[in-house]
Design a protein around this motif. Structure first.
Motif, PDB file in Angstrom:
ATOM      1  N   ARG A  71       0.823  -1.207   0.000  1.00 52.04           N
ATOM      2  CA  ARG A  71       0.000   0.000   0.000  1.00 52.04           C
ATOM      3  C   ARG A  71       0.864   1.266   0.000  1.00 52.04           C
ATOM      4  O   ARG A  71       0.528   2.262  -0.637  1.00 52.04           O
ATOM      5  N   ILE A  72       1.986   1.220   0.718  1.00 52.83           N
ATOM      6  CA  ILE A  72       2.911   2.354   0.717  1.00 52.83           C
ATOM      7  C   ILE A  72       3.442   2.615  -0.684  1.00 52.83           C
ATOM      8  O   ILE A  72       3.462   3.761  -1.169  1.00 52.83           O
ATOM      9  N   LEU A  73       3.865   1.555  -1.356  1.00 53.56           N
ATOM     10  CA  LEU A  73       4.408   1.706  -2.706  1.00 53.56           C
ATOM     11  C   LEU A  73       3.356   2.238  -3.669  1.00 53.56           C
ATOM     12  O   LEU A  73       3.656   3.051  -4.553  1.00 53.56           O
ATOM     13  N   LEU A 109       1.250   8.115   0.210  1.00 53.66           N
ATOM     14  CA  LEU A 109       0.878   9.283  -0.582  1.00 53.66           C
ATOM     15  C   LEU A 109       1.477  10.554   0.005  1.00 53.66           C
ATOM     16  O   LEU A 109       2.054  11.383  -0.715  1.00 53.66           O
ATOM     17  N   ALA A 110       1.352  10.719   1.319  1.00 52.58           N
ATOM     18  CA  ALA A 110       1.900  11.910   1.981  1.00 52.58           C
ATOM     19  C   ALA A 110       3.414  11.970   1.813  1.00 52.58           C
ATOM     20  O   ALA A 110       3.976  13.029   1.519  1.00 52.58           O
ATOM     21  N   PHE A 133       6.575   7.317  19.260  1.00 54.43           N
ATOM     22  CA  PHE A 133       7.112   8.065  18.118  1.00 54.43           C
ATOM     23  C   PHE A 133       6.435   7.670  16.801  1.00 54.43           C
ATOM     24  O   PHE A 133       5.993   8.540  16.054  1.00 54.43           O
ATOM     25  N   PRO A 134       6.329   6.375  16.469  1.00 58.42           N
ATOM     26  CA  PRO A 134       5.621   5.993  15.236  1.00 58.42           C
ATOM     27  C   PRO A 134       4.133   6.286  15.349  1.00 58.42           C
ATOM     28  O   PRO A 134       3.581   6.361  16.452  1.00 58.42           O
ATOM     29  N   VAL A 135       3.482   6.423  14.207  1.00 55.56           N
ATOM     30  CA  VAL A 135       2.060   6.753  14.190  1.00 55.56           C
ATOM     31  C   VAL A 135       1.261   5.603  13.589  1.00 55.56           C
ATOM     32  O   VAL A 135       1.760   4.809  12.802  1.00 55.56           O
ATOM     33  N   MET A 136       0.001   5.529  14.000  1.00 53.88           N
ATOM     34  CA  MET A 136      -0.941   4.568  13.426  1.00 53.88           C
ATOM     35  C   MET A 136      -1.686   5.279  12.300  1.00 53.88           C
ATOM     36  O   MET A 136      -2.588   6.075  12.548  1.00 53.88           O
ATOM     37  N   THR A 137      -1.285   5.030  11.085  1.00 55.78           N
ATOM     38  CA  THR A 137      -1.885   5.681   9.918  1.00 55.78           C
ATOM     39  C   THR A 137      -2.026   4.658   8.811  1.00 55.78           C
ATOM     40  O   THR A 137      -1.162   3.798   8.645  1.00 55.78           O
ATOM     41  N   GLU A 138      -3.105   4.730   8.053  1.00 57.80           N
ATOM     42  CA  GLU A 138      -3.296   3.792   6.948  1.00 57.80           C
ATOM     43  C   GLU A 138      -2.133   3.938   5.958  1.00 57.80           C
ATOM     44  O   GLU A 138      -1.757   5.045   5.580  1.00 57.80           O
TER      45      GLU A 138
END
Length: 330
Positions: free
Chosen positions: A36-38, A147-148, A136-141
């Motif tokens: 999904r990141i890619l 995309l961000a 420190f890390p975030v829970m984000t789709e």
């Protein structure tokens, strides 16, 4: 523009699954996140990705079922001698900087993110939570995270708009800065690292926090019941702990694990101000024992003059909206 990608196969599997109620983060889910990141990076216009190879082959597995039209054109592994330890993450981040990577995405917990920032404090980081203690890390789709990251890397959104600076802690041993912590440094009355994770507060004599808030989990949650220190406030919190102290704080320091800590003293930390650490002791950085101090050592902790830039996914995508990045007129 190049984006770097680190996915830690060991995150989400430490001893806190035994002494607390942390869930195991499956590596196959990391594979799906990387897909999904890619896809998000491709949508934002990223053509080149460098990644850290790992023992589970997370990125390689992600590419098996990801069509070429939905991923960046070039996705290449770094080439170096792998140790299957956090040294790989440190090395990968350093190599990213040398290769001209403008932003790195890190899948892991606080420890993985810390190792990446040790390797390079100059590259903005997007840390996605796949670990145990995730302050420190975030829970984000992962799709919108990619995309961000892509929008920032291509310059569609500026780093000033989407990457605020977060405060970090520096550890000085014998007058040399030897390590960093992104969230907290704990002084444990131990003589060896052992299982690394810290959960017995009777063994902790001091806490130094770069950030804290009431809804955190981990050691910073103790400070979060006393003060609110946002990540970019330029201030931290130093706590002296003693189980015999009159003031007690109850906090969740791991998933499903609540403890009490006695607060013997507290001070606001300002950038550059040095706080001495009594020896012998072991310093736990972001929840894991890392540095063994001996009586001959001198040790200090300070809030760093310069922090690290951290991707704020919501701010980045809001900036893209105001610029109508994804809006076209017929």
């Amino acid at each position: 523009m190049k984006v770097g990608l680190i996915a830690n196969p060991a995150s989400g599997k430490d001893i806190r699954r035994l002494i607390a109620h942390g869930s195991v983060f499956d590596n196959q889910e990391k594979v799906r996140m990387v897909r999904r990141i890619l896809t998000g990076l491709k949508e934002a216009g990223i053509a080149e990705v460098l990644y850290m190879p790992d023992s589970y082959a997370i990125v390689e597995r992600a590419l098996l079922d990801l069509p070429e039209q939905r991923r960046p054109a070039s996705i290449q592994p770094l080439v170096y001698w792998q140790h299957n330890t956090q040294e790989d993450t440190i090395t990968a981040a350093r190599m990213f900087e040398e290769a001209g990577v403008v932003l790195m995405i890190v899948l892991g917990g606080d420890g993985t993110a810390r190792a990446a920032c040790r390797g390079s404090r100059n590259i903005p980081v997007l840390a996605l939570s796949t670990g145990t203690n995730n302050v420190f890390p975030v829970m984000t789709e992962a799709t919108v995270a990619g995309l961000a990251a892509g929008l920032l890397a291509t310059g569609a959104v500026s780093f000033e708009d989407g990457c605020p600076e977060a405060d970090i802690l520096e550890v000085l041993v014998n007058d040399t800065c030897t390590d960093i912590a992104l969230v907290d440094v704990a002084v444990a009355c131990d003589t060896f690292t052992g299982s690394r994770a810290v959960w017995d507060m009777s063994r902790v004599s001091a806490l130094y926090l770069a950030r804290c808030k009431a809804d955190s989990i981990g050691l910073s949650a103790i400070g979060g019941q006393l003060e609110h220190c946002p990540p970019g406030s330029g201030t931290g919190l130093a706590l002296q702990l003693d189980m015999q102290a009159a003031q007690k704080v109850r906090a969740a320091i791991a998933p499903g694990l609540f403890v009490s800590a006695g607060i013997a003293g507290r001070r606001v930390m300002h950038k550059g101000e040095l706080f001495s650490v009594a020896q012998p002791a072991v310093l736990a950085l972001d929840g894991e024992r890392e540095i063994v101090l001996h009586r001959k050592d001198t040790a200090m902790v300070r809030l760093a003059e310069k922090g690290v830039r951290v991707v704020d996914v919501a701010r980045t995508l809001e900036a893209a909206r105001t610029k109508s990045v994804f809006v076209t007129m017929g």
